[in-house]
Design an enzyme around this catalytic site. Sequence first.
Site, PDB file in Angstrom:
ATOM      1  N   HIS A   1       0.852  -1.190   0.000  1.00 34.73           N
ATOM      2  CA  HIS A   1       0.000   0.000   0.000  1.00 34.73           C
ATOM      3  C   HIS A   1       0.883   1.233   0.000  1.00 34.73           C
ATOM      4  O   HIS A   1       1.856   1.309   0.734  1.00 34.73           O
ATOM      5  CB  HIS A   1      -0.905   0.005   1.235  1.00 34.73           C
ATOM      6  CG  HIS A   1      -2.105   0.874   1.080  1.00 34.73           C
ATOM      7  ND1 HIS A   1      -3.323   0.400   0.678  1.00 34.73           N
ATOM      8  CD2 HIS A   1      -2.266   2.202   1.272  1.00 34.73           C
ATOM      9  CE1 HIS A   1      -4.191   1.393   0.616  1.00 34.73           C
ATOM     10  NE2 HIS A   1      -3.574   2.506   0.974  1.00 34.73           N
TER      11      HIS A   1
ATOM     12  N   ASP B   1     -13.977   3.795   6.586  1.00 35.32           N
ATOM     13  CA  ASP B   1     -12.930   4.485   5.822  1.00 35.32           C
ATOM     14  C   ASP B   1     -13.465   4.955   4.479  1.00 35.32           C
ATOM     15  O   ASP B   1     -13.093   6.030   4.000  1.00 35.32           O
ATOM     16  CB  ASP B   1     -11.708   3.582   5.611  1.00 35.32           C
ATOM     17  CG  ASP B   1     -10.615   4.323   4.845  1.00 35.32           C
ATOM     18  OD1 ASP B   1     -10.111   5.328   5.380  1.00 35.32           O
ATOM     19  OD2 ASP B   1     -10.312   3.940   3.709  1.00 35.32           O
TER      20      ASP B   1
ATOM     21  N   ARG C   1     -12.710  13.356   3.881  1.00 33.87           N
ATOM     22  CA  ARG C   1     -11.409  14.018   4.066  1.00 33.87           C
ATOM     23  C   ARG C   1     -10.942  14.645   2.757  1.00 33.87           C
ATOM     24  O   ARG C   1     -10.343  15.721   2.738  1.00 33.87           O
ATOM     25  CB  ARG C   1     -10.365  13.006   4.546  1.00 33.87           C
ATOM     26  CG  ARG C   1     -10.535  12.601   6.000  1.00 33.87           C
ATOM     27  CD  ARG C   1      -9.699  11.377   6.323  1.00 33.87           C
ATOM     28  NE  ARG C   1      -8.293  11.565   6.063  1.00 33.87           N
ATOM     29  CZ  ARG C   1      -7.462  10.597   5.631  1.00 33.87           C
ATOM     30  NH1 ARG C   1      -7.902   9.379   5.416  1.00 33.87           N
ATOM     31  NH2 ARG C   1      -6.199  10.847   5.438  1.00 33.87           N
TER      32      ARG C   1
ATOM     33  N   SER D   1      -6.404   5.044   8.391  1.00 35.06           N
ATOM     34  CA  SER D   1      -7.083   4.719   7.132  1.00 35.06           C
ATOM     35  C   SER D   1      -6.403   3.526   6.466  1.00 35.06           C
ATOM     36  O   SER D   1      -7.055   2.554   6.058  1.00 35.06           O
ATOM     37  CB  SER D   1      -7.038   5.956   6.212  1.00 35.06           C
ATOM     38  OG  SER D   1      -7.310   5.629   4.884  1.00 35.06           O
TER      39      SER D   1
ATOM     40  N   LYS E   1      -7.673  -0.843   6.742  1.00 37.16           N
ATOM     41  CA  LYS E   1      -7.972  -1.623   5.527  1.00 37.16           C
ATOM     42  C   LYS E   1      -7.067  -2.840   5.441  1.00 37.16           C
ATOM     43  O   LYS E   1      -7.501  -3.927   5.060  1.00 37.16           O
ATOM     44  CB  LYS E   1      -7.782  -0.750   4.277  1.00 37.16           C
ATOM     45  CG  LYS E   1      -8.927   0.221   4.086  1.00 37.16           C
ATOM     46  CD  LYS E   1      -8.718   1.106   2.887  1.00 37.16           C
ATOM     47  CE  LYS E   1      -7.645   2.131   3.124  1.00 37.16           C
ATOM     48  NZ  LYS E   1      -7.707   3.351   2.382  1.00 37.16           N
TER      49      LYS E   1
END
Length: 441
Positions: A82, A161, A168, A183, A187
């Site tokens: 990620h 999220d 956001r 966040s 996940k």
Amino acid sequence: MRMYDIIAKKRDHMELSAEEIAYWIQGYTKGEIPDYQSSALLMSIFLNGMNQQETADLTMAMAASGEQLDLSDIRGIKVDKHSTGGVGDKTTLILGPLVASAGVSVAKMSGRGLGHTGGTIDKVESIPGFNTQLKKEEFIYNVNNIGIALAGQTGNLVPADKKLYALRDVTATVNNLSLIASSIMSKKIASGSDAIVLDVKTGSGAFMKDTEEAFQLAQEMIRIGIGVGREVVAVITDMDQPLGYAVGNSVEVIESIETLKGNGPQDLIELCLILGSYMLLMGKVVDNIEEGESILRKKLSSGKALKKFEEWIAHQGGNIGVINDYHLFPKSEYIRPVIAKDTGTVASIDSERVGIASLLSGAGRITKESQIDLGAGIILQKKIGNKVKSGEAIAEIYTNDASKINEIEETVLSAYKISQQPVQPRKLIHGIVSKEGTKRF
Ligand code: URA
């Protein structure tokens, strides 16, 4: 408990309890707490911060807001990666098939664009037919059979999220350490991979512009990962200029395909090799990074990674014709070169500005409801260290919105600094953070 009191507490610099954080997250997810109260709390968190305990509590409350994927039906070690968000960051499109072609299962959950940064789900949706809403069974089947699957944040995976990310994005509350860490890690925790490689960006195009803050973000995410028993490594990488040349959606997929064909830009290849080597190490198919890099280079040069890309696209319903015919991608009506006004060497490129130019071209969202123009974006012609002559093109704009072209052009021009002095390129990898500690390069 009242949302009003929770907002006031954070506004007044006080610590929130796990119960208060869970009350907010559950209420917001169910639609019982409105956007305006969540926006106010997000801004208070943004301004006054959260400590480590609050950040961990927020992560766990978000991870628990929906389904937690059980990937135990997938054989072997499942590795995910990620990025904290960058401009022109298309590494997933290359790394996924590259690492899968080397025998490590990639079970990848990706997101959409956020702020000035792009998102993998938006990018792959530029491939006609590509399905990002795989059912759990299809996701598991694909990882077991071809070694790779990619899905968006489907209905019930960290719904908190999904809502907060979009909120956001339009309330100027993205670049906060606790909000980013929670966040991403919520996940990663809910999506069930055994091992995670985090690409933590720093520089003008990153949410953490300051390198020290990027290290702190990495350390926070490693702490959270260790706390829930996941293997996590973070690589701190440079985002002081866009990665590669293409910024947008279809334009980035095309650059990724070119990279898999062996024609990729140097910085993009280098980053994919380092992140991919860590994925192979965590997948336990190599004993060290050097061995990983050598395997990945062979998978690229032999065309095996490209073959895996084709298999992956086909398994997710995408038109594999795009690999050899780029006309099948969505196209923009207007293409305009951006012309340099000075002669010299490119000293810096403000990546956030290039990201904003891409957003203005239609490739990103200005409001939560904005529709993305999948063919739009910016293609740079010059990167840091390149020589430029006045009158020469430094970039190209792709858009369907003629009314924005002048503004986009100004934004790209203002992102470039041309110097009369020689320019030293910045290093791409700034350090590694893992459970063993922090290494700075
Ligand atoms: N990527 C995420 O998933 N969340 C963030 O907040 C930033 C980048």
